[in-house]
Design an enzyme around this catalytic site. Structure first.
Site, PDB file in Angstrom:
ATOM      1  N   ARG A  20     -17.562  38.286 -92.252  1.00  0.00           N
ATOM      2  CA  ARG A  20     -16.273  38.278 -92.544  1.00  0.00           C
ATOM      3  C   ARG A  20     -15.955  39.427 -93.447  1.00  0.00           C
ATOM      4  O   ARG A  20     -16.516  39.373 -94.609  1.00  0.00           O
ATOM      5  CB  ARG A  20     -15.894  36.862 -93.325  1.00  0.00           C
ATOM      6  CG  ARG A  20     -14.470  36.969 -93.648  1.00  0.00           C
ATOM      7  CD  ARG A  20     -14.048  35.546 -94.265  1.00  0.00           C
ATOM      8  NE  ARG A  20     -12.989  35.554 -95.096  1.00  0.00           N
ATOM      9  CZ  ARG A  20     -12.905  35.443 -96.415  1.00  0.00           C
ATOM     10  NH1 ARG A  20     -13.911  35.080 -97.225  1.00  0.00           N
ATOM     11  NH2 ARG A  20     -11.868  35.636 -97.079  1.00  0.00           N
ATOM     12  N   ASN A  61     -20.403  35.141 -95.263  1.00  0.00           N
ATOM     13  CA  ASN A  61     -19.011  34.953 -95.390  1.00  0.00           C
ATOM     14  C   ASN A  61     -18.563  35.144 -96.897  1.00  0.00           C
ATOM     15  O   ASN A  61     -19.222  34.039 -97.537  1.00  0.00           O
ATOM     16  CB  ASN A  61     -18.489  33.870 -94.861  1.00  0.00           C
ATOM     17  CG  ASN A  61     -16.969  33.469 -95.338  1.00  0.00           C
ATOM     18  OD1 ASN A  61     -16.505  34.199 -95.827  1.00  0.00           O
ATOM     19  ND2 ASN A  61     -16.405  32.543 -94.384  1.00  0.00           N
ATOM     20  N   GLU A 117     -13.944  28.544 -89.988  1.00  0.00           N
ATOM     21  CA  GLU A 117     -14.039  30.262 -90.091  1.00  0.00           C
ATOM     22  C   GLU A 117     -15.333  30.774 -89.526  1.00  0.00           C
ATOM     23  O   GLU A 117     -15.510  31.820 -88.779  1.00  0.00           O
ATOM     24  CB  GLU A 117     -13.885  30.782 -91.420  1.00  0.00           C
ATOM     25  CG  GLU A 117     -12.720  31.586 -91.741  1.00  0.00           C
ATOM     26  CD  GLU A 117     -12.664  31.648 -93.195  1.00  0.00           C
ATOM     27  OE1 GLU A 117     -13.516  31.595 -93.985  1.00  0.00           O
ATOM     28  OE2 GLU A 117     -11.675  32.316 -93.820  1.00  0.00           O
ATOM     29  N   ARG A 124      -4.378  32.340-108.738  1.00  0.00           N
ATOM     30  CA  ARG A 124      -3.393  33.371-108.369  1.00  0.00           C
ATOM     31  C   ARG A 124      -2.038  33.000-108.464  1.00  0.00           C
ATOM     32  O   ARG A 124      -1.493  32.023-107.802  1.00  0.00           O
ATOM     33  CB  ARG A 124      -3.922  33.789-106.959  1.00  0.00           C
ATOM     34  CG  ARG A 124      -4.925  34.693-106.804  1.00  0.00           C
ATOM     35  CD  ARG A 124      -5.340  35.168-105.446  1.00  0.00           C
ATOM     36  NE  ARG A 124      -6.352  34.606-105.067  1.00  0.00           N
ATOM     37  CZ  ARG A 124      -6.712  34.467-103.629  1.00  0.00           C
ATOM     38  NH1 ARG A 124      -6.100  35.144-102.555  1.00  0.00           N
ATOM     39  NH2 ARG A 124      -7.906  33.904-103.277  1.00  0.00           N
ATOM     40  N   HIS A 149      -6.457  35.409 -94.189  1.00  0.00           N
ATOM     41  CA  HIS A 149      -6.974  34.108 -93.732  1.00  0.00           C
ATOM     42  C   HIS A 149      -6.562  34.116 -92.241  1.00  0.00           C
ATOM     43  O   HIS A 149      -6.522  33.156 -91.539  1.00  0.00           O
ATOM     44  CB  HIS A 149      -6.110  32.870 -94.126  1.00  0.00           C
ATOM     45  CG  HIS A 149      -6.400  32.613 -95.626  1.00  0.00           C
ATOM     46  ND1 HIS A 149      -5.371  32.416 -96.653  1.00  0.00           N
ATOM     47  CD2 HIS A 149      -7.701  32.515 -96.403  1.00  0.00           C
ATOM     48  CE1 HIS A 149      -5.962  32.051 -97.863  1.00  0.00           C
ATOM     49  NE2 HIS A 149      -7.196  32.598 -97.780  1.00  0.00           N
TER      50      HIS A 149
END
Ligand code: ADP
Length: 406
Positions: A99, A7, A392, A248, A187
């Site tokens: 991922r 990932n 995840e 961000r 996501h």
């Protein structure tokens, strides 16, 4: 089966080894046998290893010259050699899951990787140059370390493949859509897991639930999930749209970009740097991109840190209300990822402003620090509020088993 998950994030590379059977339920994650995490900060690289047996190892060094691939190869070597080893050789690994951030318009469902898939992932670079490079490096690395083992790609954009056209198309010129400039959402792996997990915790049919999932980590996004399908989300063409994040900006008036370009105070790469790395909690507070530091500074009276927190909550609340409107009402809210799981302050501030939707927290449950997933709404709250650990990597491992050619 032993499944290794890779990932890769922008400044981290996580990896985890799971042992999973074909019968594992989609809504109940299990801990990994082994976890490795590489983090790059300035010229420094930190490696952390953890095993199910409780061994923890941490080492920091100057970032070596071999690049990300060399560091990843060194980290994975710890699976079979040294103190944190949990397998005797690389041959014990059955499957590798990756991922992949952006599947573009052509890839959304998890797939077994072959040369065509790799080319398509690389081709997405045309619309999202920064997103898939580290994922591709991971695929190459895994081919070299585990020759002949099946590899599976799971896409962060995949869960949002069900967005209706009105939520998916930008109101720019129609030709944007034909060029792949549209909303994708990110996501997705965790939004999907959280929605399934919420149904299980609430003992309700997923098909009858309207859920707003709030993934609040370094990157932040919301999803509106009805009947287990994503109907709206806050991130778009890139993971820059929507909520305020660690570094961000989230959504801003695009006219600002035109203004800065026209004034020639910024160029394309300059804007990218400002919006992705120098905005958000860090840009406003001037303290940190880490919510813990921002909260501490705000509590000590730093006005810019307080403003950063207030903007974060304001945008979260208006986003949650927008997702609720997309669903036509809401039955449950899920908070997940670093901030969502750990910040009672953020959950409290957001839910207090959404009382008009029938959301009421139990203040004690909200502040309790339980490792388990938990319903933190008051007994009378019409809407349930859940804290769910992001899983995840486990969700990727499960997709690998589901797609396993064996
Ligand atoms: P990533 O998106 O990189 O996987 P995480 O999900 O780990 O990131 O989330 C990182 C964020 O979680 C950081 O902003 C960090 O401050 C925040 N966080 C972690 N623990 C806490 C806490 N106890 N209180 C508030 N924020 C926290």
């Amino acid at each position: 089966m032993k499944i290794l998950v890779l990932n890769s994030g922008s400044s981290t590379q996580k990896s985890a080894l799971f042992e999973l059977g074909a019968d594992s339920a989609p809504d109940q994650a299990a801990p990994p046998l082994w976890e490795g995490r590489l983090e790059w900060d300035g010229g420094k690289e930190t490696l952390s290893l953890r095993t199910a047996g409780g061994k923890k190892i941490q080492a920091a060094r100057e970032t070596p010259s071999g690049g990300r691939s060399a560091s990843l190869r060194a980290m994975l070597g710890n699976l079979w050699t040294g103190e944190a080893a949990v397998v005797s050789s690389p041959e014990e690994i059955d499957l590798i899951g990756h991922r992949i951030v952006h599947g573009g318009a052509r890839l959304s469902e998890p797939v077994v990787i072959d040369s065509e898939v790799t080319e398509t992932i690389a081709g997405v670079a045309e619309i999202a140059p920064l997103h898939n490079q580290s994922g591709l490096e991971g695929i190459q690395m895994a081919e070299a370390l585990f020759p002949g083992r099946p590899q599976v790609a799971v896409f962060d954009t995949g869960f949002h493949r069900t967005l209706p056209p009105a939520a998916l198309v930008y109101p720019g010129p129609y030709e944007w859509l034909e060029r792949g400039i549209r909303r994708y959402g990110f996501h997705g792996i965790n939004h999907e897991y959280c929605a399934k997990r919420a149904a299980r915790l609430l003992r309700r049919e997923a098909s009858r639930l309207r859920i707003v999932t709030c993934h609040l980590g370094n990157g932040c996004s919301l999803a509106a999930v009805a009947g287990g399908r994503s109907l709206d989300t806050t991130m778009g063409f890139t993971p820059l749209e929507g909520l305020m994040m660690g570094t961000r900006s989230g959504s801003i008036d695009p006219g600002i970009l035109v203004h800065l370009l026209r004034q020639e105070t910024a160029s394309g790469p300059g804007l990218d740097n400002i919006l992705n790395h120098r905005s958000g909690l860090l840009g406003i507070s001037g303290v940190s991109s880490d919510m813990r530091d921002v909260l501490q500074a705000a509590n000590e009276g730093n006005p810019r840190a307080k403003l950063a927190f207030d903007i974060f909550v304001h945008r979260l609340v208006t986003g949650m209300a927008a997702m609720t409107a997309s669903l036509g009402g809401v039955d449950a809210i899920v908070f997940t990822a670093g901030i969502g799981e750990n910040s009672a302050e953020v959950r409290e501030a957001a839910c207090a402003r959404l009382g008009f939707l029938g959301i009421e927290l139990d203040p004690e449950k909200n502040r309790s620090r339980q490792p388990d997933d938990l319903d933190i709404a008051s007994a009378d709250s019409r809407v349930r509020v859940l804290v769910i650990r992001a899983q995840e990597d486990w969700a990727i491992a499960r997709e690998c088993v589901r797609l396993s050619p064996k």
